[in-house]
Motif scaffolding. Structure first.
Motif, short mmCIF file in Angstrom:
data_model
loop_
_atom_site.label_atom_id
_atom_site.label_comp_id
_atom_site.label_asym_id
_atom_site.label_seq_id
_atom_site.Cartn_x
_atom_site.Cartn_y
_atom_site.Cartn_z
N ASP A 34 -23.71 70.97 2.00
CA ASP A 34 -22.54 70.62 1.21
C ASP A 34 -22.61 71.42 -0.09
O ASP A 34 -23.46 71.16 -0.95
CB ASP A 34 -22.53 69.12 0.91
CG ASP A 34 -21.24 68.66 0.23
OD1 ASP A 34 -20.77 69.35 -0.69
OD2 ASP A 34 -20.72 67.59 0.60
N ASP B 140 -30.90 59.29 4.93
CA ASP B 140 -30.52 58.49 6.10
C ASP B 140 -30.94 59.22 7.37
O ASP B 140 -30.66 60.41 7.53
CB ASP B 140 -29.01 58.24 6.13
CG ASP B 140 -28.62 56.99 5.36
OD1 ASP B 140 -29.50 56.39 4.72
OD2 ASP B 140 -27.43 56.61 5.40
N SER C 58 -19.37 58.40 15.39
CA SER C 58 -19.18 59.17 14.16
C SER C 58 -18.53 58.34 13.07
O SER C 58 -18.81 58.52 11.88
CB SER C 58 -18.37 60.44 14.44
OG SER C 58 -17.11 60.11 15.01
N ARG D 294 -20.28 57.75 9.49
CA ARG D 294 -19.56 58.12 8.26
C ARG D 294 -19.47 56.94 7.30
O ARG D 294 -19.65 57.10 6.10
CB ARG D 294 -18.17 58.64 8.63
CG ARG D 294 -17.36 59.14 7.46
CD ARG D 294 -16.23 60.03 7.92
NE ARG D 294 -15.50 59.48 9.05
CZ ARG D 294 -15.54 59.99 10.29
NH1 ARG D 294 -16.26 61.05 10.54
NH2 ARG D 294 -14.84 59.45 11.26
N SER E 60 -23.19 56.42 5.88
CA SER E 60 -23.96 57.49 5.25
C SER E 60 -23.14 58.44 4.41
O SER E 60 -23.63 59.50 4.02
CB SER E 60 -24.71 58.30 6.33
OG SER E 60 -25.64 57.50 7.00
N ALA E 61 -21.89 58.08 4.10
CA ALA E 61 -21.02 59.00 3.36
C ALA E 61 -21.61 59.38 2.01
O ALA E 61 -21.37 60.48 1.51
CB ALA E 61 -19.64 58.37 3.18
N ARG E 62 -22.39 58.50 1.41
CA ARG E 62 -22.91 58.76 0.06
C ARG E 62 -24.39 59.15 0.06
O ARG E 62 -24.98 59.31 -1.01
CB ARG E 62 -22.70 57.52 -0.81
CG ARG E 62 -21.24 57.11 -0.93
CD ARG E 62 -21.04 55.92 -1.82
NE ARG E 62 -21.39 56.19 -3.20
CZ ARG E 62 -21.30 55.31 -4.20
NH1 ARG E 62 -20.89 54.08 -3.95
NH2 ARG E 62 -21.63 55.65 -5.42
N VAL F 114 -28.88 63.65 5.27
CA VAL F 114 -28.74 62.92 6.52
C VAL F 114 -29.39 63.71 7.64
O VAL F 114 -29.15 64.92 7.79
CB VAL F 114 -27.25 62.68 6.85
CG1 VAL F 114 -27.11 61.94 8.19
CG2 VAL F 114 -26.56 61.88 5.74
N MET G 185 -20.23 65.38 11.79
CA MET G 185 -20.69 65.51 10.41
C MET G 185 -19.57 65.30 9.39
O MET G 185 -19.83 65.31 8.18
CB MET G 185 -21.31 66.90 10.20
CG MET G 185 -22.52 67.17 11.06
SD MET G 185 -23.31 68.76 10.66
CE MET G 185 -22.00 69.91 11.15
N LEU H 42 -19.64 63.58 5.61
CA LEU H 42 -21.02 63.44 5.14
C LEU H 42 -21.35 64.57 4.17
O LEU H 42 -20.64 65.57 4.09
CB LEU H 42 -21.99 63.46 6.32
CG LEU H 42 -21.76 62.40 7.40
CD1 LEU H 42 -22.76 62.61 8.55
CD2 LEU H 42 -21.88 61.00 6.84
N VAL I 202 -26.38 67.79 5.86
CA VAL I 202 -26.85 67.23 7.13
C VAL I 202 -27.84 68.18 7.79
O VAL I 202 -27.64 69.40 7.78
CB VAL I 202 -25.66 66.97 8.09
CG1 VAL I 202 -26.16 66.41 9.42
CG2 VAL I 202 -24.65 66.02 7.45
#
Length: 281
Positions: A133, A145, A221, A225, A228-230, A234, A257, A260, A263
């Motif tokens: 990201d 996560d 998914s 999401r 684990s979005a924050r 991951v 993904m 997220l 990852v």
């Protein structure tokens, strides 16, 4: 001459030794292109593997070998310097391939990328695919996560990587959650017990988190999401591409993904004895 002789002798002895779970150390090759564009790969490799194995950064230039080789030799010292700034113990190599998929890459050719992954798995390699990201990067390095589908090679390799990460000062305070999804509420208690036992036996400081899927029509998914979005990092297991699967594979993974941050997709090799590495019994 002395150190070259020592290294040569040591490499030959290691080559002749039978590898098992107790003496396994990773030999990591990072395919990243220009180091200035993939600093996150060097950073993540240092956190995960420094002190545990050997890492090499590979920069593959696409072109005809005869034409591109002089440029490769010219830029190799700069690549070595750029890599050493972030990971002094990482080796580096610049090479040339007529087709970058002879070495690495995804780019805009999903069929070739999927074929590359299938070939690497057929050769018995462990695979780590990193979706970085660019905005959040690794965040505050406070939450990791792990999404585990069960006691299998992917899960063992993910837990091993997280264990090594948590030994680093930069990630030492991170909260680690190990997540398992079940379809029915009556499965949750057994899953929780097994997950707690697995983490205790592996000596992983993690929070076991069993999630009951709201319904069988709810995609996995969506659950991932929501949970684990924050998260700052991951880890998820990777289902490899089927024969003939290219664009569909890339679309499936990207959907998995979506939403997220950074990852790491993990696919352990068939022969990977991760369970023996992690568990006492």
């Amino acid at each position: 001459g002395f150190w070259e002789a020592v290294v040569q002798t040591a490499v030959l002895r290691l080559h002749r030794r039978r590898v098992d779970a107790l003496n396994w150390r990773p030999n990591v090759i990072v395919f990243g292109g220009p180091p200035s564009e993939r600093r996150h790969l060097i950073q993540l490799s240092r956190w995960a593997f420094e002190g545990h194995g050997l890492s090499t950064y590979g920069y593959i230039m696409e072109g005809q070998v005869g034409q591109a080789a002089p440029q490769a030799r010219q830029i190799e010292p700069d690549v070595r310097t750029a890599v050493a700034e972030r990971f002094p113990d990482m080796l580096s190599r610049v090479t040339v391939a007529q087709d970058v998929y002879e070495g690495s890459g995804s780019g805009g050719r999903p069929e070739a990328f999927a074929e590359l992954l299938r070939d690497l798995l057929a050769l018995g390699e462990n695979l780590l695919l990193v979706r970085h990201d660019s905005v959040r990067s690794f965040g505050s390095r406070r939450t990791i996560d792990v999404w585990w589908g069960g006691l299998e090679r992917n899960g063992a390799l993910m837990l091993l990587l997280v264990h090594w990460l948590s030994q680093r000062d930069e990630w030492g305070a991170a909260r680690v959650r190990v997540n398992v999804i079940v379809d029915r509420a009556e499965q949750a208690a057994d899953a929780q017990t097994h997950l707690e036992q697995a983490l205790a036996q592996a000596r992983i400081r993690g929070i076991p988190n069993v999630i009951v899927r709201p319904g069988t029509d709810v995609p996995f998914s969506d659950v991932i999401r929501r949970e684990s979005a924050r998260a700052d990092l991951v880890f998820m297991g990777l289902r490899p591409p089927a024969d003939g699967e290219g664009a569909g594979f890339v679309a499936r993974v990207e959907a998995q993904m979506d939403g997220l941050g950074t990852v790491v997709l993990v696919r352990a090799a068939e022969h990977f004895a991760g369970v023996s590495l992690l568990f006492d019994d």
